[in-house]
Scaffold this motif. Structure first.
Motif, mmCIF file in Angstrom:
data_model
loop_
_atom_site.group_PDB
_atom_site.id
_atom_site.type_symbol
_atom_site.label_atom_id
_atom_site.label_comp_id
_atom_site.label_asym_id
_atom_site.label_seq_id
_atom_site.Cartn_x
_atom_site.Cartn_y
_atom_site.Cartn_z
ATOM 1 N N THR A 86 -5.785 0.429 -2.539
ATOM 2 C CA THR A 86 -5.759 1.696 -1.035
ATOM 3 C C THR A 86 -5.562 2.515 -1.154
ATOM 4 O O THR A 86 -5.722 3.581 -0.728
ATOM 5 C CB THR A 86 -7.036 0.518 -0.280
ATOM 6 N N GLY A 87 -4.241 1.606 -0.684
ATOM 7 C CA GLY A 87 -2.946 2.709 -1.305
ATOM 8 C C GLY A 87 -2.439 3.862 -1.997
ATOM 9 O O GLY A 87 -1.834 4.899 -1.611
ATOM 10 N N ALA A 88 -3.005 3.709 -3.190
ATOM 11 C CA ALA A 88 -3.079 5.334 -4.209
ATOM 12 C C ALA A 88 -3.583 6.065 -3.513
ATOM 13 O O ALA A 88 -3.544 7.339 -3.647
ATOM 14 C CB ALA A 88 -3.103 4.190 -5.578
ATOM 15 N N GLY A 89 -5.402 5.789 -2.745
ATOM 16 C CA GLY A 89 -6.188 6.337 -2.831
ATOM 17 C C GLY A 89 -5.845 7.228 -1.809
ATOM 18 O O GLY A 89 -6.181 7.918 -2.013
ATOM 19 N N THR A 90 -4.959 6.394 -0.786
ATOM 20 C CA THR A 90 -4.938 7.043 0.372
ATOM 21 C C THR A 90 -3.121 8.368 0.064
ATOM 22 O O THR A 90 -3.045 9.230 0.451
ATOM 23 C CB THR A 90 -4.060 5.870 1.533
ATOM 24 N N GLY A 91 -2.683 7.378 -0.569
ATOM 25 C CA GLY A 91 -1.716 9.079 -1.192
ATOM 26 C C GLY A 91 -1.877 10.060 -1.742
ATOM 27 O O GLY A 91 -1.670 10.966 -1.893
ATOM 28 N N LEU A 92 -3.000 9.638 -2.423
ATOM 29 C CA LEU A 92 -3.631 11.026 -3.335
ATOM 30 C C LEU A 92 -4.040 12.252 -2.502
ATOM 31 O O LEU A 92 -3.918 13.492 -2.435
ATOM 32 C CB LEU A 92 -4.574 10.161 -4.217
ATOM 33 N N LEU A 93 -4.999 11.478 -1.669
ATOM 34 C CA LEU A 93 -5.564 12.123 -0.924
ATOM 35 C C LEU A 93 -4.876 12.745 0.298
ATOM 36 O O LEU A 93 -4.510 13.847 0.926
ATOM 37 C CB LEU A 93 -6.673 11.645 0.164
ATOM 38 N N SER A 94 -3.272 12.176 0.236
ATOM 39 C CA SER A 94 -2.076 12.244 1.853
ATOM 40 C C SER A 94 -1.768 13.837 0.609
ATOM 41 O O SER A 94 -1.123 14.817 1.413
ATOM 42 C CB SER A 94 -1.664 11.143 1.436
ATOM 43 N N PRO A 121 2.827 12.659 -5.042
ATOM 44 C CA PRO A 121 2.572 13.650 -5.671
ATOM 45 C C PRO A 121 1.871 14.696 -7.029
ATOM 46 O O PRO A 121 1.829 15.529 -6.916
ATOM 47 C CB PRO A 121 3.924 13.118 -7.003
ATOM 48 N N VAL A 122 0.718 12.956 -7.670
ATOM 49 C CA VAL A 122 -0.105 13.913 -8.071
ATOM 50 C C VAL A 122 -0.758 15.068 -7.016
ATOM 51 O O VAL A 122 -1.326 15.976 -7.896
ATOM 52 C CB VAL A 122 -1.121 12.740 -8.539
ATOM 53 N N GLY A 123 -1.474 14.163 -6.071
ATOM 54 C CA GLY A 123 -2.252 14.988 -5.144
ATOM 55 C C GLY A 123 -1.495 16.852 -5.116
ATOM 56 O O GLY A 123 -2.015 17.189 -4.414
ATOM 57 N N GLN A 124 -0.247 16.564 -4.681
ATOM 58 C CA GLN A 124 0.835 17.745 -4.401
ATOM 59 C C GLN A 124 0.522 18.880 -5.796
ATOM 60 O O GLN A 124 0.423 19.599 -4.489
ATOM 61 C CB GLN A 124 1.562 17.374 -3.602
ATOM 62 N N ALA A 125 0.592 17.809 -6.845
ATOM 63 C CA ALA A 125 0.841 18.850 -7.495
ATOM 64 C C ALA A 125 -0.957 19.430 -7.720
ATOM 65 O O ALA A 125 -0.826 21.208 -8.374
ATOM 66 C CB ALA A 125 0.657 18.299 -9.454
ATOM 67 N N TRP A 126 -2.106 18.535 -7.552
ATOM 68 C CA TRP A 126 -3.379 19.804 -6.871
ATOM 69 C C TRP A 126 -3.807 20.586 -6.269
ATOM 70 O O TRP A 126 -3.544 22.033 -6.716
ATOM 71 C CB TRP A 126 -4.217 18.965 -7.370
ATOM 72 N N MET A 174 0.463 -1.293 0.211
ATOM 73 C CA MET A 174 0.232 -0.409 0.005
ATOM 74 C C MET A 174 0.503 1.505 0.110
ATOM 75 O O MET A 174 0.341 2.396 -1.007
ATOM 76 C CB MET A 174 -0.731 -0.089 1.219
ATOM 77 N N ALA A 175 2.005 1.337 0.643
ATOM 78 C CA ALA A 175 2.684 2.630 0.852
ATOM 79 C C ALA A 175 3.470 2.611 -0.760
ATOM 80 O O ALA A 175 3.669 3.592 -1.521
ATOM 81 C CB ALA A 175 4.309 1.795 1.836
ATOM 82 N N VAL A 176 4.141 1.387 -1.374
ATOM 83 C CA VAL A 176 4.085 2.140 -2.332
ATOM 84 C C VAL A 176 3.949 2.723 -3.585
ATOM 85 O O VAL A 176 3.851 3.382 -3.963
ATOM 86 C CB VAL A 176 5.372 -0.026 -3.357
ATOM 87 N N CYS A 177 1.712 2.105 -3.905
ATOM 88 C CA CYS A 177 1.114 2.477 -4.222
ATOM 89 C C CYS A 177 1.197 4.207 -4.028
ATOM 90 O O CYS A 177 0.430 5.142 -5.111
ATOM 91 C CB CYS A 177 -0.144 1.745 -4.556
ATOM 92 N N GLY A 178 0.865 4.650 -2.634
ATOM 93 C CA GLY A 178 0.864 5.666 -2.218
ATOM 94 C C GLY A 178 1.548 6.449 -1.986
ATOM 95 O O GLY A 178 1.363 7.952 -2.650
ATOM 96 N N ILE A 179 3.222 5.961 -2.602
ATOM 97 C CA ILE A 179 4.098 7.030 -2.629
ATOM 98 C C ILE A 179 4.125 7.207 -3.772
ATOM 99 O O ILE A 179 3.988 8.801 -4.330
ATOM 100 C CB ILE A 179 5.586 6.721 -2.108
#
Length: 272
Positions: free
Chosen positions: A161-169, A89-94, A80-85
């Motif tokens: 789940t990890g990717a969604g968490t990373g996007l929100l983070s 950056p996509v969420g941070q760019a937004w 989950m962490a690898v997908c979140g990491i």
């Protein structure tokens, strides 16, 4: 920001975050960004990387202690962490291009949803509703090994789940425990201690990756972020000393009500 604001108020606010994290579990760190917004009068794009740094440090300490207690499912956390990491950056760019007002309203909506879930769960516990969780998720513990039995549906569900968490983070500067905990409860049959521990591991890695990316981009205010993060770590370690004695549905209800009040304050802030 004055010296007092950075090294006086910031660590105190960070300690509150760590204390809430220790007492309420992996979802408590969602209050980090609102504390920075109201306490230090930062913009959301400025507060998000600082919140991530603090959450990463505090969650890493919690995850390490959980690993020592053998409650952390590190393989699931790593996936989950690898997908979140990768998604953070996509969420941070937004977050850097979206206007402040709609971004604040989105944060308020997410906070209110997390508060509602907390209040519902606390009410069930107070009513004595101890019904077994439905075993519909794709990830199950092996009866003999006691470990998760990996298969393609399980891996895909955890990865999403990890990717969604990373996007929100990345977008909001939140740890993501309010997403991870309910998701793991649905997707797996892990006991609650393992769910919270695994969530802590994911939060630590994803938040650290997003914070490092923000620092690389020059978006992290270290003069505020470092004392805030150290305060969060101190608050977490202090809170763990008595967390088991005070945790319970009443405390969860208090956290839920507080979160709703903070969400209302964010809406008011965005409307001014």
């Amino acid at each position: 920001m004055s010296v007092f604001g950075a090294w006086g108020l910031a660590p105190l606010l960070g300690m509150l975050v760590g204390l809430v994290l220790a007492l309420t579990g992996a979802g408590g760190a969602i209050l980090a960004v609102p504390l920075l917004l109201f306490g230090l009068h930062l913009k959301l794009a400025q507060a998000a990387p600082i919140g991530l740094l603090a959450v990463a440090l505090a969650a890493a300490a919690g995850a390490f202690l959980a690993w020592r207690a053998r409650t952390l499912r590190y393989r699931a956390a790593a996936l989950m962490a690898v997908c979140g990491i990768a998604a953070a950056p996509v969420g941070q760019a937004w977050a850097q291009v979206l206007p402040e007002r709609p971004l604040t309203l989105v944060f308020a909506l997410v906070l209110a949803a997390a508060a509602g879930r907390t209040l519902v769960q606390a009410s069930r516990e107070l009513r004595g509703d101890t019904a077994q969780r439905p075993a519909h998720g794709p990830c199950h513990l092996g009866q003999a090994s006691g470990r998760l039995e990996w298969n393609a549906p399980c891996a895909a569900a955890l990865a999403l789940t990890g990717a969604g968490t990373g996007l929100l983070s990345g977008l909001l500067g939140v740890g993501g425990g309010f997403v991870l905990v309910p998701a793991l409860l649905v997707l797996t049959d892990l006991p609650m201690k393992a769910v919270i521990a695994t969530s802590m591991g994911v939060i630590a890695l994803v938040s650290a990756g997003a914070a490092l990316n923000a620092a690389w981009q020059g978006q992290l205010l270290w003069q505020i972020g470092l004392p805030f993060a150290l305060g969060a770590l101190a608050g977490l370690l202090a809170g763990r000393l008595f967390a088991e004695r005070v945790r319970g549905p009443r405390l969860q209800q208090g956290f839920g009500v507080l979160s709703l009040l903070v969400a209302a304050g964010l809406v008011l802030r965005a409307s001014l």
